[in-house]
Design a protein around this motif. Structure first.
Motif, PDB file in Angstrom:
ATOM      1  N   GLY A   1       0.790  -1.235   0.000  1.00 17.99           N
ATOM      2  CA  GLY A   1       0.000   0.000   0.000  1.00 17.99           C
ATOM      3  C   GLY A   1       0.821   1.283   0.000  1.00 17.99           C
ATOM      4  N   ALA A   2       1.815   1.351   0.878  1.00 22.40           N
ATOM      5  CA  ALA A   2       2.583   2.587   0.996  1.00 22.40           C
ATOM      6  C   ALA A   2       3.341   2.872  -0.300  1.00 22.40           C
TER       7      ALA A   2
ATOM      8  N   HIS B   1       3.458   6.528   6.432  1.00 25.46           N
ATOM      9  CA  HIS B   1       2.346   5.692   5.980  1.00 25.46           C
ATOM     10  C   HIS B   1       1.859   4.783   7.102  1.00 25.46           C
ATOM     11  N   ASP B   2       2.641   4.701   8.166  1.00 32.81           N
ATOM     12  CA  ASP B   2       2.273   3.835   9.285  1.00 32.81           C
ATOM     13  C   ASP B   2       2.130   4.646  10.551  1.00 32.81           C
TER      14      ASP B   2
ATOM     15  N   ASN C   1      -0.264  10.311   6.165  1.00 33.20           N
ATOM     16  CA  ASN C   1      -1.335   9.900   5.246  1.00 33.20           C
ATOM     17  C   ASN C   1      -2.735  10.019   5.851  1.00 33.20           C
TER      18      ASN C   1
ATOM     19  N   PRO D   1      -3.653   9.862   0.577  1.00 36.10           N
ATOM     20  CA  PRO D   1      -3.261   9.260  -0.695  1.00 36.10           C
ATOM     21  C   PRO D   1      -4.411   9.391  -1.696  1.00 36.10           C
TER      22      PRO D   1
ATOM     23  N   TRP E   1      -2.788  -8.586  10.636  1.00 39.36           N
ATOM     24  CA  TRP E   1      -3.450  -7.365  11.134  1.00 39.36           C
ATOM     25  C   TRP E   1      -4.555  -6.866  10.224  1.00 39.36           C
TER      26      TRP E   1
ATOM     27  N   GLU F   1      -6.114   1.102  11.035  1.00 37.02           N
ATOM     28  CA  GLU F   1      -5.600   1.319   9.672  1.00 37.02           C
ATOM     29  C   GLU F   1      -5.135   2.765   9.542  1.00 37.02           C
ATOM     30  N   PRO F   2      -3.897   2.988   9.094  1.00 38.68           N
ATOM     31  CA  PRO F   2      -3.427   4.375   8.954  1.00 38.68           C
ATOM     32  C   PRO F   2      -4.285   5.188   7.967  1.00 38.68           C
ATOM     33  N   PHE F   3      -4.496   4.647   6.773  1.00 36.74           N
ATOM     34  CA  PHE F   3      -5.398   5.322   5.835  1.00 36.74           C
ATOM     35  C   PHE F   3      -6.401   4.310   5.274  1.00 36.74           C
ATOM     36  N   GLY F   4      -5.981   3.482   4.321  1.00 37.31           N
ATOM     37  CA  GLY F   4      -6.897   2.490   3.760  1.00 37.31           C
ATOM     38  C   GLY F   4      -7.327   2.844   2.345  1.00 37.31           C
ATOM     39  N   GLN F   5      -6.346   2.832   1.408  1.00 38.48           N
ATOM     40  CA  GLN F   5      -6.661   3.207   0.016  1.00 38.48           C
ATOM     41  C   GLN F   5      -7.710   2.303  -0.609  1.00 38.48           C
TER      42      GLN F   5
HETATM   43  C1  GLC Z   1       0.267   2.028   4.402  1.00 38.79           C
HETATM   44  C2  GLC Z   1      -0.905   1.960   5.338  1.00 38.79           C
HETATM   45  C3  GLC Z   1      -2.241   2.096   4.576  1.00 38.79           C
HETATM   46  C4  GLC Z   1      -2.205   3.306   3.667  1.00 38.79           C
HETATM   47  C5  GLC Z   1      -0.969   3.298   2.793  1.00 38.79           C
HETATM   48  C6  GLC Z   1      -0.864   4.548   1.935  1.00 38.79           C
HETATM   49  O1  GLC Z   1       0.353   0.902   3.602  1.00 38.79           O
HETATM   50  O2  GLC Z   1      -0.897   0.761   6.074  1.00 38.79           O
HETATM   51  O3  GLC Z   1      -3.297   2.252   5.484  1.00 38.79           O
HETATM   52  O4  GLC Z   1      -3.361   3.329   2.879  1.00 38.79           O
HETATM   53  O5  GLC Z   1       0.196   3.169   3.581  1.00 38.79           O
HETATM   54  O6  GLC Z   1      -0.312   5.662   2.548  1.00 38.79           O
END
Ligand code: GLC
Length: 390
Positions: free
Chosen positions: A17-18, A131-132, A161, A181, A210, A286-290
């Protein structure tokens, strides 16, 4: 003042993801004419994607093996890893200097360590793109403290993010930009929600504990309905045992005939476009979750874990449904929400339509505009190389 590229530094070139978020952002900035380059300590598909877009993306050759530096690994191995990260940082610093780079952006915690050395050597600012979430839950208390302190000391500014990621930082008053993102928004997906007996569910995400794929399997076993579920995602960082365990769990729960594992797929959008419901059920915040935004843009009714990034994306009951996916009752709660959503075709249609509208807020153009406010970008002149010797 240097006038060369902003160099984005990543320790992995896997399609996680990142790294995908980085690829989309850097490609967008490049298309806007900004001078950007990516350095990775590993060859991999991310570099190929960037090169295909005309972005300068290079592999720094060193003996640094990122897979050896893992959370919970042995101290000796960690020490050896740190030593080679410092050596790599010096190499990158020399490269940055000869390219007249204007900043280094660390894309991960490992990159932060290498970037610290590199930016000091090149005497340019280090920006930390997070990203985390730096939490005890994710990194363990010792490492979380070390990373947070390192970041506080060495980073000139931060890109997070999400607000949920930013709040785990110790910034000492330095600038923090929340840059969500962006995704490539697909063409409008026109389709009707299926009747309850035929519902198809899609879950996109790396197969790792996770992310909680097992919670969805358990919820399926408890559900009144018998939807078909497609799990899209591969294993990247030595997580094969979790993937194997998932197949066993599906068999044990008697749902194996209704679930399918596709492995990693470059473009999951067609699979999302064919699903009625998309589920996200990470047990860790979840930090973001694209994948949530991609599912919304694909006209799915989205059910997501009620924490972190998803909370910033979804207004529960309006453009998706949030459900607490932590602790013992997670599968039961998810099953209840699934049953309600599967039962009610109108509700699904409303959630999906509102989701499509909301997803438009997460365009890559917006991401680039937000990032431009914090990055010392210059316009690209000609096609200079990042530098020799990498
Ligand atoms: C990392 C995070 C995810 C996020 C991605 C983009 O993979 O775990 O939640 O969407 O970064 O920044």
């Amino acid at each position: 003042m240097p006038t060369g590229p902003v160099i984005f530094l990543t320790h992995t070139a896997a399609e996680s993801g990142a790294e995908l978020a980085l690829t989309r952002m850097v490609t967008g900035l490049h298309r806007d004419g900004a001078d950007v380059a990516v350095l990775a300590t590993q060859e991999g598909p991310i570099l190929d994607r960037l090169r295909a877009e005309g972005v300068r993306a290079e592999h720094v050759c060193t003996d640094f093996d990122s897979s050896r530096v893992v959370i919970g690994g042995s101290l000796l191995r960690l020490a050896a890893g740190v030593r080679s990260m410092i050596a790599t940082g010096l190499t990158i610093g020399a490269t940055a200097r000869s390219a007249d780079a204007s900043a280094i952006v660390a894309e991960s915690t490992k990159a932060l360590l290498m970037g610290t050395v590199a930016s000091r050597r090149a005497r340019i600012p280090l920006i930390w793109h997070m990203h985390d979430r730096v939490t005890n839950e994710f990194f363990g208390p010792m490492l979380a403290l070390v990373i947070r302190t390192l970041g506080a000391v060495v980073a000139r500014a931060y890109i997070a993010n999400s607000a949920a990621t930013a709040e785990t930082l110790w910034t000492r008053g330095k600038p923090v930009a929340i840059v969500y993102p962006g995704i490539r928004l697909p063409d409008p997906v026109d389709r009707l929600q299926r009747r309850p007996a035929d519902v198809r569910i899609c879950m996109v995400g790396r197969l790792t504990d996770w992310k909680g794929q097992d919670t969805l399997l358990e919820a399926l076993a408890r559900s009144r309905h018998r939807p078909h579920v497609t799990f899209v995602g591969g294993t990247h960082f030595g997580e094969e045992s979790y993937a194997d365990a998932l197949a066993e769990t599906a068999a044990r729960l008697g749902v194996a005939d209704r679930v399918e594992f596709t492995g990693h797929i470059d473009d999951p959008l067609p699979l999302l476009a064919d699903a009625d419901i998309a589920v996200h059920c990470s047990r860790v915040t979840e930090p973001f979750g694209q994948v949530i935004v991609e599912a919304m843009a694909s006209n799915c009714a989205v059910i997501a874990a009620d924490a972190g990034g998803p909370r910033e994306i979804i207004t529960s009951g309006k453009d998706g449904v949030l459900v607490d996916c932590t602790g013992d009752g997670a599968a039961r709660r998810l099953a209840d929400v699934l049953d309600d959503v599967i039962d009610d075709v109108d509700l699904r249609s409303r959630l999906a339509a509102a989701g499509v509208a909301r997803s438009a807020d997460f365009s890559i153009q917006r991401t680039c505009a937000d990032a431009t406010r914090v990055l010392p970008l210059h316009r690209r002149v000609g096609t200079r190389d990042v530098g020799a010797g990498v």
